[in-house]
Motif scaffolding. Sequence first.
Motif, PDB file in Angstrom:
ATOM      1  N   LEU A 146      36.689  45.362  47.368  1.00  0.00           N
ATOM      2  CA  LEU A 146      36.942  46.439  46.422  1.00  0.00           C
ATOM      3  C   LEU A 146      36.491  47.785  46.986  1.00  0.00           C
ATOM      4  O   LEU A 146      37.182  48.796  46.840  1.00  0.00           O
ATOM      5  N   GLU A 147      35.337  47.790  47.651  1.00  0.00           N
ATOM      6  CA  GLU A 147      34.834  49.033  48.236  1.00  0.00           C
ATOM      7  C   GLU A 147      35.748  49.536  49.350  1.00  0.00           C
ATOM      8  O   GLU A 147      35.908  50.748  49.532  1.00  0.00           O
ATOM      9  N   ALA A 148      36.358  48.610  50.090  1.00  0.00           N
ATOM     10  CA  ALA A 148      37.246  48.982  51.193  1.00  0.00           C
ATOM     11  C   ALA A 148      38.676  49.255  50.722  1.00  0.00           C
ATOM     12  O   ALA A 148      39.554  49.490  51.552  1.00  0.00           O
ATOM     13  N   ARG A 149      38.904  49.192  49.410  1.00  0.00           N
ATOM     14  CA  ARG A 149      40.231  49.444  48.829  1.00  0.00           C
ATOM     15  C   ARG A 149      41.281  48.485  49.392  1.00  0.00           C
ATOM     16  O   ARG A 149      42.404  48.869  49.691  1.00  0.00           O
ATOM     17  N   GLN A 150      40.911  47.217  49.526  1.00  0.00           N
ATOM     18  CA  GLN A 150      41.813  46.212  50.065  1.00  0.00           C
ATOM     19  C   GLN A 150      42.569  45.452  48.984  1.00  0.00           C
ATOM     20  O   GLN A 150      43.300  44.513  49.287  1.00  0.00           O
ATOM     21  N   VAL A 151      42.395  45.823  47.749  1.00  0.00           N
ATOM     22  CA  VAL A 151      43.048  45.147  46.628  1.00  0.00           C
ATOM     23  C   VAL A 151      44.245  45.985  46.204  1.00  0.00           C
ATOM     24  O   VAL A 151      44.117  47.199  45.974  1.00  0.00           O
ATOM     25  N   ALA A 152      45.403  45.363  46.101  1.00  0.00           N
ATOM     26  CA  ALA A 152      46.627  46.081  45.761  1.00  0.00           C
ATOM     27  C   ALA A 152      46.634  46.493  44.291  1.00  0.00           C
ATOM     28  O   ALA A 152      45.922  45.911  43.452  1.00  0.00           O
ATOM     29  N   ALA A 153      47.432  47.486  43.990  1.00  0.00           N
ATOM     30  CA  ALA A 153      47.587  47.921  42.608  1.00  0.00           C
ATOM     31  C   ALA A 153      48.151  46.793  41.758  1.00  0.00           C
ATOM     32  O   ALA A 153      48.996  46.015  42.206  1.00  0.00           O
ATOM     33  N   HIS A 154      47.673  46.691  40.537  1.00  0.00           N
ATOM     34  CA  HIS A 154      48.116  45.707  39.538  1.00  0.00           C
ATOM     35  C   HIS A 154      47.742  44.266  39.925  1.00  0.00           C
ATOM     36  O   HIS A 154      48.280  43.319  39.347  1.00  0.00           O
ATOM     37  N   ALA A 155      46.835  44.108  40.878  1.00  0.00           N
ATOM     38  CA  ALA A 155      46.383  42.762  41.241  1.00  0.00           C
ATOM     39  C   ALA A 155      45.523  42.180  40.128  1.00  0.00           C
ATOM     40  O   ALA A 155      44.885  42.906  39.356  1.00  0.00           O
ATOM     41  N   LEU A 156      45.515  40.841  40.043  1.00  0.00           N
ATOM     42  CA  LEU A 156      44.633  40.148  39.114  1.00  0.00           C
ATOM     43  C   LEU A 156      43.280  39.943  39.788  1.00  0.00           C
ATOM     44  O   LEU A 156      43.207  39.376  40.890  1.00  0.00           O
ATOM     45  N   VAL A 157      42.201  40.389  39.148  1.00  0.00           N
ATOM     46  CA  VAL A 157      40.845  40.206  39.664  1.00  0.00           C
ATOM     47  C   VAL A 157      40.087  39.378  38.634  1.00  0.00           C
ATOM     48  O   VAL A 157      39.859  39.821  37.512  1.00  0.00           O
ATOM     49  N   PHE A 158      39.710  38.151  39.017  1.00  0.00           N
ATOM     50  CA  PHE A 158      39.024  37.232  38.115  1.00  0.00           C
ATOM     51  C   PHE A 158      37.519  37.396  38.283  1.00  0.00           C
ATOM     52  O   PHE A 158      36.982  37.245  39.382  1.00  0.00           O
ATOM     53  N   LEU A 159      36.815  37.681  37.175  1.00  0.00           N
ATOM     54  CA  LEU A 159      35.369  37.906  37.213  1.00  0.00           C
ATOM     55  C   LEU A 159      34.687  37.039  36.169  1.00  0.00           C
ATOM     56  O   LEU A 159      35.034  37.082  34.983  1.00  0.00           O
ATOM     57  N   ASP A 160      33.717  36.248  36.606  1.00  0.00           N
ATOM     58  CA  ASP A 160      32.906  35.408  35.730  1.00  0.00           C
ATOM     59  C   ASP A 160      31.603  36.159  35.463  1.00  0.00           C
ATOM     60  O   ASP A 160      30.707  36.187  36.302  1.00  0.00           O
ATOM     61  N   VAL A 161      31.493  36.768  34.273  1.00  0.00           N
ATOM     62  CA  VAL A 161      30.349  37.636  34.001  1.00  0.00           C
ATOM     63  C   VAL A 161      29.096  36.858  33.604  1.00  0.00           C
ATOM     64  O   VAL A 161      28.050  37.468  33.364  1.00  0.00           O
TER      65      VAL A 161
END
Length: 252
Positions: A146-161
Motif C-alpha cells: 500500500l505504501e508503494a502504491r502497488q494496489v490498483a484502483a478499485h481493488a478488493l483489500v480484505f482486512l481482518d480487524v
Amino acid sequence: PLHQRRRIASMRAYSTFAEEAGGGPLADRPRVCRRRRRREAAAVVVGVGLVVAWSVAISNGLRGGGRGGGAAGDEAALVEGPRVKVWSAGSELPEVVVEEHMVDSPGFGEQTYAYWRYGVNGRRAGRRVRATTYGYASKEALARALEARQVAAHALVFLDVRYTAIDAEWDYARELWSPPYNLSAPRAGIDERRLDPTCVYDFTPNLLLRSKTLRLALGYPKPLVIVVSGDVACRLPSLPETHHAVVVSNDA
C-alpha cells in the motif's frame, strides 16, 4: 437385545457353514477374523488419508497453495513478494476483472474470502469474473504494498480487524503469564506490539489507531473496495468518509 440376538444367529450360521465345510465348529473363524481385521485396519488408514488429503486440499485452495478447490483455469505461481494466483468463475458476459489483496492467515478474513470466492463465485456463479489475487505473508508486507502504491484502483483489500490487521504481535512462550497491560496509559518499558491482538481489539480506546494497515487503506489515493471482517464486537461503529467503498462482512 436385538443386536446380540443377531450376532448369535450370525455365529451359529457361520458354525454350521464351517462344519459343513469339514473344518469343525468355528474352525476357520480366527483366520477369517484376522483377515477382516486387516481389511478394516487398511480401510481406516485409507479413510484417514482421504480426510487429511481433503483438509490439505481445502487449505491449499483457500491459501492458493495449489490447484485444488479452484475453478478450471486456476494458476498459482510463487514469486518474490506476494503469492499471485489467477482464477475465474461464471460465464455470463461482460467479464468483470478484479484485483484482490489479502494477508494469507487463518481467521475471519479467510472465512470472508472463502464466502466471496467459493460462495458468490462458486460453480453457480452467473456473471463471469476473472480475478488476480495477491496473498501476502504478513500484514507488514501488505502495508508495504500500500505504501508503494502497488494496489490498483478499485481493488478488493480484505482486512481482518480482529487479528491480522491489528498492530500487535503475541509471543505466547514469553507473554503467557505476563500481567495485563493498561492500553489507555502506556508505561515506559512496555512494548505495545507484543500485546495479544484479541485484547487490543477488545479493550483499546480507538481501534483505528491500532491498525496501520487499515489507516493506509483508508488513506490510499486511488479508490479501493475495503472488505472489513472480524469486527465481531462492533469496535468500528463508523469509519471516516473517504473515496473508498467499505464492505462490512457478515461476521462484522
